[in-house]
Design an enzyme around this catalytic site. Sequence first.
Site, PDB file in Angstrom:
ATOM      1  N   THR A  97      42.352  16.452 -43.409  1.00  7.91           N
ATOM      2  CA  THR A  97      43.519  16.638 -44.278  1.00  7.91           C
ATOM      3  C   THR A  97      44.049  15.267 -44.683  1.00  7.91           C
ATOM      4  OG1 THR A  97      44.117  18.595 -42.997  1.00  7.91           O
ATOM      5  CG2 THR A  97      45.795  17.707 -44.480  1.00  7.91           C
ATOM      6  N   LYS A 172      46.183  22.710 -49.050  1.00  9.79           N
ATOM      7  CA  LYS A 172      46.238  22.492 -47.596  1.00  9.79           C
ATOM      8  C   LYS A 172      47.645  22.033 -47.175  1.00  9.79           C
ATOM      9  CE  LYS A 172      45.298  21.591 -43.351  1.00  9.79           C
ATOM     10  NZ  LYS A 172      45.399  22.656 -42.375  1.00  9.79           N
ATOM     11  N   LYS A 240      52.038  13.942 -39.928  1.00 10.52           N
ATOM     12  CA  LYS A 240      51.309  13.379 -41.070  1.00 10.52           C
ATOM     13  C   LYS A 240      51.338  14.338 -42.266  1.00 10.52           C
ATOM     14  CE  LYS A 240      47.080  14.272 -40.821  1.00 10.52           C
ATOM     15  NZ  LYS A 240      45.976  15.108 -41.268  1.00 10.52           N
TER      16      LYS A 240
HETATM   17  P1  NAP Z   1      41.496  14.736 -33.519  1.00 11.33           P
HETATM   18  O1  NAP Z   1      41.116  15.652 -32.415  1.00 11.33           O
HETATM   19  O2  NAP Z   1      42.659  13.816 -33.329  1.00 11.33           O
HETATM   20  O3  NAP Z   1      40.192  13.876 -33.903  1.00 11.33           O
HETATM   21  C1  NAP Z   1      40.286  12.844 -34.822  1.00 11.33           C
HETATM   22  C2  NAP Z   1      38.901  12.259 -35.121  1.00 11.33           C
HETATM   23  O4  NAP Z   1      39.089  11.136 -35.999  1.00 11.33           O
HETATM   24  C3  NAP Z   1      38.148  11.728 -33.906  1.00 11.33           C
HETATM   25  O5  NAP Z   1      36.770  11.879 -34.125  1.00 11.33           O
HETATM   26  C4  NAP Z   1      38.533  10.243 -33.918  1.00 11.33           C
HETATM   27  O6  NAP Z   1      37.617   9.410 -33.261  1.00 11.33           O
HETATM   28  C5  NAP Z   1      38.490   9.951 -35.397  1.00 11.33           C
HETATM   29  N1  NAP Z   1      39.276   8.799 -35.777  1.00 11.33           N
HETATM   30  C6  NAP Z   1      40.620   8.638 -35.727  1.00 11.33           C
HETATM   31  N2  NAP Z   1      40.987   7.425 -36.187  1.00 11.33           N
HETATM   32  C7  NAP Z   1      39.835   6.802 -36.531  1.00 11.33           C
HETATM   33  C8  NAP Z   1      39.537   5.530 -37.089  1.00 11.33           C
HETATM   34  N3  NAP Z   1      40.506   4.654 -37.376  1.00 11.33           N
HETATM   35  N4  NAP Z   1      38.251   5.227 -37.326  1.00 11.33           N
HETATM   36  C9  NAP Z   1      37.261   6.109 -37.027  1.00 11.33           C
HETATM   37  N5  NAP Z   1      37.448   7.322 -36.514  1.00 11.33           N
HETATM   38  C10 NAP Z   1      38.728   7.668 -36.280  1.00 11.33           C
HETATM   39  O7  NAP Z   1      41.809  15.521 -34.850  1.00 11.33           O
HETATM   40  P2  NAP Z   1      41.442  17.042 -35.229  1.00 11.33           P
HETATM   41  O8  NAP Z   1      42.421  17.945 -34.610  1.00 11.33           O
HETATM   42  O9  NAP Z   1      39.978  17.236 -35.029  1.00 11.33           O
HETATM   43  O10 NAP Z   1      41.791  17.028 -36.794  1.00 11.33           O
HETATM   44  C11 NAP Z   1      40.935  16.399 -37.742  1.00 11.33           C
HETATM   45  C12 NAP Z   1      41.512  16.615 -39.138  1.00 11.33           C
HETATM   46  O11 NAP Z   1      41.601  18.012 -39.394  1.00 11.33           O
HETATM   47  C13 NAP Z   1      42.940  16.070 -39.327  1.00 11.33           C
HETATM   48  O12 NAP Z   1      43.061  15.583 -40.623  1.00 11.33           O
HETATM   49  C14 NAP Z   1      43.823  17.296 -39.105  1.00 11.33           C
HETATM   50  O13 NAP Z   1      45.052  17.178 -39.794  1.00 11.33           O
HETATM   51  C15 NAP Z   1      42.945  18.372 -39.698  1.00 11.33           C
HETATM   52  N6  NAP Z   1      43.139  19.713 -39.133  1.00 11.33           N
HETATM   53  C16 NAP Z   1      43.289  19.905 -37.788  1.00 11.33           C
HETATM   54  C17 NAP Z   1      43.449  21.189 -37.299  1.00 11.33           C
HETATM   55  C18 NAP Z   1      43.637  21.465 -35.828  1.00 11.33           C
HETATM   56  O14 NAP Z   1      44.055  22.575 -35.471  1.00 11.33           O
HETATM   57  N7  NAP Z   1      43.353  20.539 -34.931  1.00 11.33           N
HETATM   58  C19 NAP Z   1      43.460  22.293 -38.169  1.00 11.33           C
HETATM   59  C20 NAP Z   1      43.271  22.081 -39.535  1.00 11.33           C
HETATM   60  C21 NAP Z   1      43.110  20.783 -40.008  1.00 11.33           C
HETATM   61  P3  NAP Z   1      37.765   9.130 -31.667  1.00 11.33           P
HETATM   62  O15 NAP Z   1      37.116  10.310 -31.003  1.00 11.33           O
HETATM   63  O16 NAP Z   1      37.067   7.858 -31.460  1.00 11.33           O
HETATM   64  O17 NAP Z   1      39.241   9.039 -31.369  1.00 11.33           O
END
Ligand code: NAP
Length: 288
Positions: A97, A172, A240
């Site tokens: 997102t 979104k 965010k």
């Molecule tokens: P998350 O668990 O916090 O994972 C974030 C990912 O991004 C990890 O692979 C992390 O790597 C990587 N990352 C963060 N900063 C980085 C950087 N500077 N350089 C390279 N890699 C980086 O997030 P998530 O929950 O999977 O969500 C991912 C996206 O989907 C977000 O945009 C969120 O808003 C969206 N989303 C989430 C959900 C939900 O329920 N969780 C639902 C819908 C949409 P590391 O492993 O090394 O930290």
Amino acid sequence: MTDTIGWIGLGNMGYPMAKNLLKAGYALNVYNRTASKAEGLVNDGATLASSIKDLCVESEVIITMLSDDQAVKGIFLGEGGLLNCQAEGKLVINMSTVSPRTSYELEEMSKAVGARFLEAPVSGSVKPAEDGTLLILVGGDEDNYRAAQPIFEKLGKLSFWLGSVGAGSSAKLAINYFLALTLEGLAETVLFAKKNGIKAEDMLRIVNEGACGSPLTKLKTNAIVTNSYPAAFALKHMVKDLRLAVEQGIDFPLAQPLAETYKKAFDKGLGEEDVMAIITYLETLSAD
Ligand code: NAP
């Protein structure tokens, strides 16, 4: 199914989504900043790329699922970034997102190196990601959408092609605004009832058995009752998304206070907790 897929970002969402593609039989190259998080997928048959360049060269379709605009730009741009690694002819799909503006920029820069770009953020959290029942909100060229559809079918129960780039991220941000409002409403309702002597579990039963109940209120009930908020959707991501909605011009009476409330919860150290931990922050206010 001939495409080899390169998957970047193995967080709460990326990992189970990538796993579903592997289960569906796709050849999968994976890359994550913290490489150890790829272990389970590698055991299941994915190939760990040692660099973004390796992943890019070895994959026809590349999908990113990363935290925020900054993380996505970091992976796409710069030396060693996706768009500097022979991305010509590849289909690049960002499912994180991010703001519509970031999506336009990524599309422009992808075009400049001959890559095809789609934005495809998702609605639904970890369980739908595991079950392959996400809603996928797509913006971009329709031919690219058609090309990606077989992949989306393995990740979601429905993919919507909404128009050009920007439409997917706008939709979104809108649905997550509703999510933020609903969870804030649920939290305030439970706390208001508690303050007047009604137990949280009783109030939640009233919500869930009546017209106000929804899959979402039911999903969050156990966390509230047990006062335990391991992150499915981390509160920091909602902060965010509300910031992006405000930047995108949302100006209804509840929008600004809602964004500020989640931000204050974040400032109190709740960013890594599940978004439902907003109730923990609100409870400190009602205790004052
Ligand atoms: P998350 O668990 O916090 O994972 C974030 C990912 O991004 C990890 O692979 C992390 O790597 C990587 N990352 C963060 N900063 C980085 C950087 N500077 N350089 C390279 N890699 C980086 O997030 P998530 O929950 O999977 O969500 C991912 C996206 O989907 C977000 O945009 C969120 O808003 C969206 N989303 C989430 C959900 C939900 O329920 N969780 C639902 C819908 C949409 P590391 O492993 O090394 O930290």
